[in-house]
Write an enzyme that holds these catalytic residues in place. Sequence first.
Site, PDB file in Angstrom:
ATOM      1  N   HIS A   5      -1.070  -2.503  -7.416  1.00  0.00           N
ATOM      2  CA  HIS A   5      -1.860  -2.203  -6.218  1.00  0.00           C
ATOM      3  C   HIS A   5      -3.346  -2.129  -6.531  1.00  0.00           C
ATOM      4  CE1 HIS A   5      -3.564   0.598  -3.112  1.00  0.00           C
ATOM      5  NE2 HIS A   5      -3.034  -0.341  -2.375  1.00  0.00           N
ATOM      6  N   ASN A  15      -3.539   6.033  -2.431  1.00  0.00           N
ATOM      7  CA  ASN A  15      -3.168   6.179  -1.023  1.00  0.00           C
ATOM      8  C   ASN A  15      -2.419   7.473  -0.732  1.00  0.00           C
ATOM      9  OD1 ASN A  15      -4.429   3.988   0.165  1.00  0.00           O
ATOM     10  ND2 ASN A  15      -2.820   2.584  -0.486  1.00  0.00           N
ATOM     11  N   SER A  40       0.807  -1.220   0.000  1.00  0.00           N
ATOM     12  CA  SER A  40       0.000   0.000   0.000  1.00  0.00           C
ATOM     13  C   SER A  40       0.841   1.273   0.000  1.00  0.00           C
ATOM     14  CB  SER A  40      -0.923   0.026   1.223  1.00  0.00           C
ATOM     15  OG  SER A  40      -1.812  -1.060   1.206  1.00  0.00           O
TER      16      SER A  40
END
Length: 299
Positions: free
Chosen positions: A141, A192, A120
């Site tokens: 991801h 993220n 992440s």
Amino acid sequence: MSYKNITVAGSGVLGSQIAYQTAFKGFAVTVYDINDDALKIAQDRITKLKPLYQQDLGATQEHVDAAYERITFKSDLADAVANADLVIEAIPEVVQIKTDFYTTLGKVAPAKTIFATNSSTLLPSQFAEATGRPAKFLALHFANTIWKNNTAEIMKHPGTDAQVFEDVIEFSRAIGMVPLPLHKEQPGYILNSLLVPFLDAAEMLLMKEVSDHETIDKTWMIGTGAPLGPFAILDIVGINTAHNIVSAKAAATGDDNMKKLANLLKTEYIDKGKLGQATGEGFYKYPNPNFAKPDFLKR
């Protein structure tokens, strides 16, 4: 892109979703985890995805059953990757755990095998040398609830072979994702890089006792029209993952608030088995969390 056999290493919430989505799109999938107990949990977790695919995607019983049948489960790493064209790593977000894993994986995987990390927040260049094949390594991801939030962020490091990068983009499209290529390394990718600071800010408000988690979520939902607040999102992500990210920041920066937050997540949630949606309780209790109740935004 000629990938046929895919190994997913790590059978947690997202690893299980990656495995099932890949099998749902016709690939042969092997799920690897460290022991048979973990794999039994994974089998149950993946079985519970079937009705969600029927509900959300209109899949037939025959289709969801056939997808499950394309998955095998193995706790011996060499056996699990013996025929792998691609290994997708989805193990805990801890640098040493990943480094040790790639050191071992590089020794037992066939020379043809491409490695992709679903990390992440960590960079592929942190592990490229440990793989023993840096040119065949990159990041891939996914977002949680992969079958609906079908993003695939593909991020190369400076040593990634250009054809490997293109092949993984094509693979992500083949499993029903929208490929989102990143041409430079960025901690947290795109998603993220936006999401983690948002979640950190919410957690800090809680840690400093500015307000409770429900009020913070309610504020965000009413103020922005978002369907979920930050603590509902954290329950989906998993509090273990949140704790790993916060702990890494605390270690890297020495920030006292980050240390206090890491301690709060551990003592008040993780140590009490409140790991999020997957365990039935995190910040909310499931399957009927308060934020989903009709009057949540009105009271």
